[in-house]
Design a protein around this motif. Structure first.
Motif, short mmCIF file in Angstrom:
data_model
loop_
_atom_site.label_atom_id
_atom_site.label_comp_id
_atom_site.label_asym_id
_atom_site.label_seq_id
_atom_site.Cartn_x
_atom_site.Cartn_y
_atom_site.Cartn_z
N TYR A 464 17.78 -98.38 -39.22
CA TYR A 464 17.28 -97.58 -40.34
C TYR A 464 18.06 -97.94 -41.61
O TYR A 464 19.27 -98.13 -41.59
CB TYR A 464 17.48 -96.08 -40.08
CG TYR A 464 16.64 -95.51 -38.98
CD1 TYR A 464 15.28 -95.25 -39.17
CD2 TYR A 464 17.18 -95.20 -37.74
CE1 TYR A 464 14.50 -94.70 -38.17
CE2 TYR A 464 16.41 -94.65 -36.72
CZ TYR A 464 15.07 -94.41 -36.94
OH TYR A 464 14.30 -93.86 -35.93
N PRO A 475 11.17 -96.05 -51.03
CA PRO A 475 11.12 -95.28 -49.78
C PRO A 475 12.49 -94.69 -49.46
O PRO A 475 13.49 -95.42 -49.48
CB PRO A 475 10.72 -96.33 -48.73
CG PRO A 475 10.12 -97.45 -49.51
CD PRO A 475 10.81 -97.46 -50.83
N GLU A 478 13.69 -96.43 -44.42
CA GLU A 478 12.90 -97.55 -43.93
C GLU A 478 13.38 -97.96 -42.53
O GLU A 478 14.57 -97.85 -42.22
CB GLU A 478 13.05 -98.76 -44.85
CG GLU A 478 12.48 -98.57 -46.25
CD GLU A 478 12.76 -99.80 -47.12
OE1 GLU A 478 11.84 -100.60 -47.31
OE2 GLU A 478 13.92 -99.94 -47.58
N SER A 492 10.51 -104.89 -43.21
CA SER A 492 10.85 -103.47 -43.28
C SER A 492 9.58 -102.68 -43.55
O SER A 492 8.59 -103.22 -44.06
CB SER A 492 11.89 -103.20 -44.38
OG SER A 492 11.34 -103.48 -45.66
N THR A 493 9.61 -101.40 -43.21
CA THR A 493 8.46 -100.53 -43.47
C THR A 493 8.96 -99.12 -43.73
O THR A 493 9.93 -98.66 -43.08
CB THR A 493 7.48 -100.53 -42.28
OG1 THR A 493 6.33 -99.74 -42.61
CG2 THR A 493 8.11 -99.97 -41.03
N PRO A 494 8.36 -98.40 -44.69
CA PRO A 494 8.76 -97.01 -44.92
C PRO A 494 8.56 -96.17 -43.67
O PRO A 494 7.62 -96.40 -42.90
CB PRO A 494 7.83 -96.56 -46.05
CG PRO A 494 7.41 -97.82 -46.74
CD PRO A 494 7.33 -98.85 -45.65
N SER A 495 9.46 -95.23 -43.46
CA SER A 495 9.44 -94.43 -42.23
C SER A 495 9.26 -92.96 -42.54
O SER A 495 9.78 -92.44 -43.53
CB SER A 495 10.75 -94.63 -41.46
OG SER A 495 10.83 -93.73 -40.36
N ALA A 521 5.18 -93.41 -43.41
CA ALA A 521 5.88 -92.59 -44.39
C ALA A 521 5.17 -91.29 -44.72
O ALA A 521 5.81 -90.31 -45.13
CB ALA A 521 6.09 -93.40 -45.68
#
Length: 763
Positions: A464, A475, A478, A492-495, A521
Motif C-alpha cells: 500500500y 488518491p 493506492e 498502481s491503482t487507487p484503493s 476507490a
C-alpha cells in the motif's frame, strides 16, 4: 458489571460485590468493609505477582496513594503489596469517569466545565505539594463525584525524589495525554508534566477529543512533541489558560498553584467556542474516546474519489440455496464498526497505565494469512526444519517515508527472500540470512495503523502507498506492485478503504494465485489484475445497495458484504457471504450470517468467524464461533462457555485469542469448546503463527513466546527487542515462520530473526 467465573469471592477479608473494570495490570472490584462501607479494591493480575518490576511499581503506587489521600483523591483504606497476589483498597467514589460522562452526554461546557477545571487544578496542587507526580492524568482516571472531580489511579506515579522505574519494551503512559518530556526523557518528568496532561484533558472535556489526536499512538506522540495543539473548538476564555499549559517546554507552563489562580478568574459560563486563532479549523482523522477499560470505535475517514468506469462483470451464476443450522449467536446489541482508513485508539490499562492500543477490528488478518491472500507465503525461505543458507541471528530497522513517525511492518517469506511492508514502507526486500536490505520502496504519507503488506507472488510484491497529506490532490491510498528482484514499480491503482466497516478487518486487497483482487476507490466493485503486468482480468460490481470486501478462505475467495444502510448506521447485523470466482469475478448467491462477525481463518473447508459480545456499546470480547460452508451454503454456530477477550487468530485448525495481559486461549472451531488456556508474559500479543512444532505469539515490544499447539505449554519466551506499546488488540501476526527461522516485526519498523530452536536467552 457482575462478577465472572474465576473471580474471587473476597479479597483480604472484604466480600466482593461486582467488577468495576479490568485492564492490563489488574482488576478493580467493588467490595464492602465489615461496617458496610463501599471500597474499591485493585487486584494485580496473577501473572505479574512474581515480576519484581511490577511489585516495585505497585509498592510505589500504594505509597503515593497514601501520601496524597485527601479531598481530591481516593483515600487508601487497606493494602497488601507483599501478598501472593498484591491488592489495594481505597474509598469507593461514586460517579462516572470523565470518559464515561463525555461518551454518554458529550463535551462539558459552561459552569460544569469551569468546576471541572478548577477541581482538577486543586487536585494537582495537593498531589504536587506532597511531592508526588501523577504521570497518568487522563479521562478514565478522573471520577466525577457529587462533591467534585476526584483523581484516581497512581499506578505510574512517583515521588519527585525517586528514580523513575522504566521497563524495557513498555511505553509507560497514555500518548494523547502525555507530555513531550514524558515521551522523550521519562526520567526527567516533574510536576509540570502533569500540568501539560491537565491541559490536554481540559481540551478533551471541552471538545470530546484531544489536542493531538491522530491515526496511531506513534503519530500522536510525534504531534505531542513537535506540532501545535488543535484548539479551534475550545472556548476562548479556557483556551487562553490551556495554551500555556501545552507549552512544549516544562518551564513555559504554569505551576498547579499558578494555574489555579488563572482558572478562578474564568467567567462562570466560559462563553462560546472559538472561531479563529491558532488551531481553528484544524481537523483530525479520528476522534479518540477514552474509557476505563474498553476503547470505542473511531469515526469514518473521508470518502475516496471515484474510479474510472470499467466494463460490467458477467451475470452471476445460481448457487445452492443458502441456509443455516444451529442457534444464531449474538442476539444482543452489537458494536458498530466504522469505515476507516486507519483506526487506533490509545487507552491506558488499569493498575499501571501501560498504554494499550486497539484498532477496533482494523489491522485484521487475524486469520493467520497476514494479508497475503490465499497462497502468498506458501513458498517459504526455508523448508521445514532447516534454515536459510548462511543464516545467523540478526536485528535491523527499515526506515520508511516518514522516519519521524515509525510504525510496524509485516513480512512474507518466499524462496530466498523476505518481503516486508507497512509503517511508511510500501515494501522492502530483506536478505533472510543476515537482515541486509536489497531495496526499499517508501510510502510518503503518514503511516496508517493496520495497513501493512498485501502479499507477494513469485515475481511481484504488492503493498500500500499512502499519499502525503501535503502533496497535490491524488488518491489517498493506492495498491502498488513492485518487481520482486529490483523493487521497480510496475503499476498502481487507487484503493478503497471500507473493508473495516464490512468485515472488522483492514483488507482492501488480497493476493490470489498470480492475481491481485482489490476494491476500487469508489468502493463499488472488485477489480482483478495480473499481479506482475497489472492487466485487468475482470471487474465485478458489488450487489446493489451493498459494500463488500474480499475474504480469503483456503483456495477460494469470498466476498463479505453489508448493506449501505448497515454501513451508514455503523451496524452490521446481517452480513452476507458469496463465493467470488477467481477466473471471472462471478458472485455466488448470498449466505446470510447473524452479525456482526469477524473472519479469522478457515478449517475443513469452512470459513471461521468469531462473534463479538458487548456490554452496552463496549465490546467485552467474543462469545462464540460461526462456520460458513460456501459449497453447501450453510452456517453453523457454537457458543463459548463464557465471553473471552483478546486478539483473534487461527493456526493449525485452532482458534486462538491472545489477551492484553498475555493470556492465550485455544478453541475448537467446530464446537466452540476450549482446548487449553495459558498465561504468558507477552502483553498485547498478536498471533498465532505456527511452524516447527509450535505456535508463536509476539507483542509490539518484540517479546516472543512459543507454545505447544497441543496443550499450550510454554516452550520458551524472549525479552523485548524494542520500546513498543503493549496491550494492542486485533493486530495481525508479527511472526513469520520459514522452516526453523523466525522473522519478527516490532515497533519502530524493527525486524529481527533467530533460530526457533535456539531462541535468545530471556533474563
Amino acid at each position: 458489571m457482575s462478577l465472572r467465573g474465576g473471580d474471587p469471592a473476597e479479597i483480604g477479608g472484604y466480600p466482593l460485590e461486582e467488577r468495576l473494570g479490568s485492564g492490563g495490570m489488574g482488576t478493580v472490584f467493588l467490595a464492602r468493609t465489615s461496617s458496610g462501607r463501599p471500597v474499591a479494591i485493585k487486584l494485580i493480575h496473577q501473572q505479574f505477582a512474581g515480576d519484581d518490576e511490577f511489585r516495585i511499581r505497585f509498592r510505589q503506587e500504594v505509597a503515593a496513594a497514601r501520601r496524597v489521600s485527601g479531598a481530591f483523591t481516593a483515600a487508601v483504606v487497606d493494602a497488601a503489596p507483599e501478598a501472593d497476589q498484591p491488592w489495594m483498597a481505597t474509598t469507593y467514589i461514586e460517579g462516572p469517569t470523565l470518559a464515561q460522562r463525555i461518551t454518554d452526554e458529550g463535551p462539558l461546557n459552561g459552569a460544569e466545565l469551569r468546576r471541572l477545571a478548577i477541581g482538577l487544578a486543586e487536585a494537582l496542587r495537593d498531589i504536587h505539594r506532597v511531592g508526588v507526580v501523577h504521570r497518568d492524568l487522563k479521562p478514565s482516571n478522573v471520577v466525577l463525584s457529587a462533591e467534585g472531580p476526584r483523581v484516581i489511579d497512581f499506578g505510574i506515579s512517583r515521588a519527585v525524589d525517586q528514580q523513575t522505574l522504566t521497563m524495557t519494551g513498555r511505553v509507560i503512559g497514555t500518548p494523547p495525554f502525555m507530555s513531550p518530556e514524558q515521551l522523550q526523557a521519562p526520567r526527567g518528568v516533574g510536576p509540570r508534566s502533569d500540568v501539560f496532561s491537565l491541559g490536554t484533558l481540559l481540551v478533551y472535556a471541552a471538545t470530546g477529543h484531544g489536542p493531538f489526536d491522530a491515526d496511531s499512538p506513534y503519530i500522536t506522540a510525534y504531534q505531542v512533541v513537535h506540532e501545535e495543539p488543535s484548539l479551534g473548538s475550545v472556548p476562548d476564555a479556557l483556551r487562553a489558560v490551556v495554551e500555556p499549559c501545552l507549552d512544549k517546554e516544562p518551564e513555559g507552563r504554569p505551576s498547579a498553584d499558578e494555574l489555579l489562580v488563572l482558572l478562578r478568574d474564568l467567567p462562570a459560563d466560559l462563553g462560546g467556542t472559538a472561531t479563529g486563532g491558532p488551531g481553528a479549523g484544524r481537523t483530525r482523522d479520528m476522534l479518540t474516546q477514552h474509557h476505563l477499560m474498553t476503547p470505542e470505535t473511531p469515526p469514518p475517514t473521508a470518502p475516496a474519489p471515484p474510479a474510472p468506469a470499467t466494463p460490467a462483470a458477467p451475470p452471476a451464476p445460481v448457487a445452492p440455496d443458502a441456509g443455516s443450522t444451529g442457534t444464531a449467536i449474538g442476539g444482543r446489541l452489537r458494536r458498530r464498526w466504522r469505515p476507516v482508513l486507519a483506526a487506533a485508539v490509545a487507552v491506558a490499562a488499569i493498575g499501571g497505565g501501560v498504554a494499550a492500543l486497539t484498532t477496533s477490528g482494523a489491522d485484521g488478518n487475524g486469520d493467520g494469512t497476514d494479508g497475503r491472500g490465499t497462497d502468498a507465503g506458501r513458498s517459504a525461505a526455508a523448508p521445514g526444519g532447516t534454515l536459510p543458507d548462511g543464516f545467523g541471528p540478526w536485528r535491523t530497522t527499515v526506515p520508511g517515508g516518514r522516519e519521524d513517525i515509525p510504525d510496524e511492518l509485516r513480512c512474507v517469506a518466499r524462496d530466498d527472500a523476505l518481503f516486508c511492508g507497512g509503517g511508511g514502507v510500501i515494501a522492502a526486500r530483506v536478505n533472510p540470512a543476515d537482515g541486509s536490505r536489497l531495496w526499499t520502496a517508501k510510502s510518503p504519507g503518514v503511516p496508517a495503523q493496520g495497513m501493512h503488506m498485501v502479499g507477494a507472488t513469485d515475481d511481484t510484491v504488492i503493498g500500500y502507498r499512502i499519499a502525503d497529506q501535503d502533496a497535490p490532490q491524488g488518491p489517498p491510498t493506492e495498491v502498488v506492485a513492485l518487481d520482486a528482484d529490483s523493487g521497480e514499480e510496475l503499476w498502481s491503482t487507487p484503493s478503497g478503504a471500507q473493508s473495516t466497516a464490512v468485515t472488522g478487518r483492514t483488507r482492501d486487497a488480497v493476493v490470489a494465485g498470480s492475481a491481485v483482487v482489490t476494491v476500487d476507490a469508489s468502493n463499488s466493485r472488485f477489480e482483478a489484475r495480473d499481479a506482475h503486468s497489472g492487466e485487468v482480468a475482470w471487474t465485478a460490481p458489488f450487489p446493489a445497495g451493498t459494500q463488500c470486501a474480499p475474504v480469503p478462505e483456503g483456495p477460494r475467495l469470498l466476498a463479505m458484504c453489508a448493506t449501505d444502510a448497515e454501513v451508514d448506521a455503523l451496524d452490521r447485523r446481517s452480513p452476507t457471504l458469496r463465493t467470488l470466482a477467481l477466473d471471472s469475478g462471478e458472485l455466488g448467491r448470498p449466505i446470510e450470517v447473524e452479525g456482526p462477525v469477524v473472519p479469522v481463518g478457515d478449517a475443513d473447508g469452512s470459513l471461521v468467524l468469531l462473534s463479538p459480545s458487548y456490554e452496552g456499546t463496549a465490546r467485552a470480547g467474543y462469545d462464540g464461533v460461526a462456520r460458513v460452508d460456501p459449497a453447501a451454503g450453510k452456517v453453523t454456530y457454537s457458543r463459548f462457555d463464557k465471553v473471552y477477550d483478546g486478539t483473534p487468530g487461527m493456526a493449525g485448525g485452532t482458534v486462538h485469542l491472545s489477551g492484553r495481559t498475555g493470556l492465550v486461549t485455544a478453541f475448537d472451531p467446530a464446537t466452540g469448546r476450549k482446548k487449553w488456556e495459558r498465561q504468558t508474559g507477552v502483553e498485547g500479543a498478536s498471533g498465532p503463527a505456527s511452524g516447527d512444532g509450535a505456535v508463536y505469539f509476539s507483542s509490539a515490544s518484540g517479546r516472543v513466546v512459543a507454545l505447544s499447539p497441543n496443550d499450550g505449554k510454554t516452550l520458551w519466551s524472549t525479552d523485548p527487542q524494542a520500546d513498543g506499546l503493549t496491550g494492542e488488540e486485533n493486530a495481525s501476526p508479527r511472526v513469520t515462520v520459514a522452516g526453523r527461522a523466525l522473522f519478527v516485526a516490532a515497533a519502530k519498523n524493527t525486524l529481527f530473526a533467530f533460530d526457533a530452536r535456539k531462541p535468545p536467552r530471556s533474563n
